[in-house]
Design an enzyme around this catalytic site. Structure first.
Site, short mmCIF file in Angstrom:
data_model
loop_
_atom_site.label_atom_id
_atom_site.label_comp_id
_atom_site.label_asym_id
_atom_site.label_seq_id
_atom_site.Cartn_x
_atom_site.Cartn_y
_atom_site.Cartn_z
N GLY A 33 0.82 -1.20 0.00
CA GLY A 33 0.00 0.00 0.00
C GLY A 33 0.86 1.26 0.00
O GLY A 33 2.07 1.20 0.21
N ASN A 34 0.24 2.38 -0.26
CA ASN A 34 0.95 3.66 -0.26
C ASN A 34 -0.05 4.80 -0.21
O ASN A 34 -1.23 4.61 -0.52
CB ASN A 34 1.88 3.79 -1.49
CG ASN A 34 1.35 3.08 -2.69
OD1 ASN A 34 0.44 3.57 -3.34
ND2 ASN A 34 1.87 1.89 -2.97
N SER A 49 9.39 4.24 -0.97
CA SER A 49 9.37 2.85 -1.44
C SER A 49 10.11 1.94 -0.48
O SER A 49 11.24 2.22 -0.08
CB SER A 49 10.04 2.80 -2.82
OG SER A 49 10.09 1.48 -3.28
N GLY A 50 9.46 0.84 -0.10
CA GLY A 50 10.16 -0.25 0.60
C GLY A 50 10.60 -0.01 2.02
O GLY A 50 11.36 -0.81 2.57
N SER A 78 7.34 5.81 -3.62
CA SER A 78 6.61 4.57 -3.88
C SER A 78 6.62 4.24 -5.38
O SER A 78 6.50 5.13 -6.21
CB SER A 78 5.17 4.74 -3.41
OG SER A 78 4.34 3.77 -4.00
N GLU A 80 4.27 3.09 -6.94
CA GLU A 80 2.96 3.42 -7.51
C GLU A 80 2.80 4.93 -7.74
O GLU A 80 1.69 5.41 -7.96
CB GLU A 80 1.83 2.89 -6.62
CG GLU A 80 1.72 1.38 -6.56
CD GLU A 80 1.31 0.69 -7.89
OE1 GLU A 80 1.19 1.38 -8.92
OE2 GLU A 80 1.13 -0.53 -7.86
N HIS A 99 -3.81 3.97 -1.38
CA HIS A 99 -3.86 2.69 -2.09
C HIS A 99 -3.60 1.58 -1.08
O HIS A 99 -2.60 1.62 -0.36
CB HIS A 99 -2.81 2.67 -3.21
CG HIS A 99 -2.57 1.30 -3.76
ND1 HIS A 99 -3.60 0.49 -4.19
CD2 HIS A 99 -1.44 0.59 -3.94
CE1 HIS A 99 -3.09 -0.65 -4.62
NE2 HIS A 99 -1.78 -0.62 -4.46
N HIS A 101 -4.26 -2.90 -0.06
CA HIS A 101 -4.58 -4.26 -0.50
C HIS A 101 -5.52 -4.85 0.55
O HIS A 101 -5.40 -6.02 0.90
CB HIS A 101 -3.32 -5.11 -0.61
CG HIS A 101 -2.33 -4.62 -1.61
ND1 HIS A 101 -1.03 -5.03 -1.64
CD2 HIS A 101 -2.46 -3.75 -2.65
CE1 HIS A 101 -0.38 -4.43 -2.64
NE2 HIS A 101 -1.24 -3.64 -3.27
N TYR A 120 -25.42 1.50 3.65
CA TYR A 120 -25.52 2.91 3.26
C TYR A 120 -24.17 3.64 3.25
O TYR A 120 -24.00 4.67 2.60
CB TYR A 120 -26.53 3.66 4.15
CG TYR A 120 -25.99 4.13 5.48
CD1 TYR A 120 -25.99 3.30 6.60
CD2 TYR A 120 -25.46 5.41 5.60
CE1 TYR A 120 -25.49 3.74 7.81
CE2 TYR A 120 -24.95 5.85 6.81
CZ TYR A 120 -24.96 5.02 7.91
OH TYR A 120 -24.45 5.46 9.09
N HIS A 162 -5.80 -6.85 -7.67
CA HIS A 162 -4.72 -6.11 -7.01
C HIS A 162 -5.15 -5.49 -5.67
O HIS A 162 -4.63 -5.86 -4.63
CB HIS A 162 -4.19 -5.05 -8.00
CG HIS A 162 -3.09 -4.20 -7.47
ND1 HIS A 162 -2.32 -3.40 -8.28
CD2 HIS A 162 -2.63 -3.99 -6.22
CE1 HIS A 162 -1.42 -2.76 -7.55
NE2 HIS A 162 -1.60 -3.10 -6.29
N TYR A 215 -22.41 17.87 5.88
CA TYR A 215 -21.70 17.73 7.17
C TYR A 215 -20.29 18.30 7.06
O TYR A 215 -19.76 18.87 7.99
CB TYR A 215 -21.57 16.26 7.57
CG TYR A 215 -22.81 15.64 8.13
CD1 TYR A 215 -23.60 16.31 9.04
CD2 TYR A 215 -23.17 14.35 7.75
CE1 TYR A 215 -24.75 15.70 9.56
CE2 TYR A 215 -24.32 13.74 8.26
CZ TYR A 215 -25.10 14.42 9.16
OH TYR A 215 -26.20 13.82 9.66
ZN LIG Z 1 -0.57 -2.31 -4.68
#
Ligand SMILES: [Zn+2]
Length: 217
Positions: A33-34, A49-50, A78, A80, A99, A101, A120, A162, A215
């Protein structure tokens, strides 16, 4: 520190904090994720990244131009990054992108099935969570598929086989949407496991979305 430096520091710190929340809230595992946040018109802060989320410091968090050039940060952005930049380019209303998973939502991503409005709270994302075409991770093509699926009207999309991408006014809002997507996916999965969930009509979801916007003001 100038006010601009302070704002950048706070945003890079938020990337660190929400990164740790991804693990605490079971939205991802390991370094998966990122997340990113828009700093101003042509700068974005994104998770590095990493680096394990527990170890990321604000100084590590890369600041990149919208063309992908890194201007600050000790670590590579990242992988991505192209997908995040594609979303900011196509949606000027978006200030934060997440992002994940997350497991229940990714189950539907693997089936290629949108998550419908069986609860909802789907109104945080739109009338459903649509599915983007499968494209290889960390490519510009994945960004194009995500942008196409989000369109103007959705705050989230599944990425086929993914994971999940959410986009909203701020990083904090995009993070909330990521939690809502996973919750709705879990409820829909459970409801389908023992019966035939009732799906709310689009006009009711639109009415709820308007309420949410009210809101927010
Ligand atoms: Zn991913």
């Amino acid at each position: 520190m100038t006010s601009r430096d302070l704002a950048h520091y706070e945003t890079r710190n938020a990337i660190c904090e929400y990164g740790r929340s991804l693990l605490e809230d079971d939205l991802t595992t390991g370094t998966g994720g990122n997340l990113s946040a828009r700093l101003d018109d042509d700068l974005v802060a994104i998770s590095p990244s990493g680096v394990p989320y527990d170890d990321v410091t604000p100084a590590d968090v890369p600041v990149v131009k919208t063309d992908g050039t890194v201007v600050e940060g000790e670590v590579e952005p990242s992988t991505e990054l192209p997908m995040h930049l594609a979303v900011y380019e196509s949606r000027p209303d978006v200030g934060g992108v997440v992002h994940t998973h997350s497991p229940y939502a990714t189950t539907f991503a693997s089936l290629g099935e949108p998550i419908p409005a069986s609860h909802y709270l789907i109104s945080f994302t739109g009338t459903e969570v649509p599915v983007a075409e499968y494209r290889t991770h960390a490519t510009a093509e994945l960004g194009e598929a995500a942008v196409e699926s989000l369109g103007e009207e959705f705050n989230a999309t599944l990425l086929r086989n993914h994971g999940v991408l959410t986009a909203d006014e701020s990083l904090s809002d995009a993070y909330t949407v990521a939690l809502m997507v996973e919750y709705c996916a879990r409820i829909h999965h459970q409801a389908k496991a023992i019966g035939d969930p009732e799906i709310l009509p689009d006009d009711e979801i639109d009415r709820l979305s308007d309420k949410l916007d009210a809101y927010g003001q």
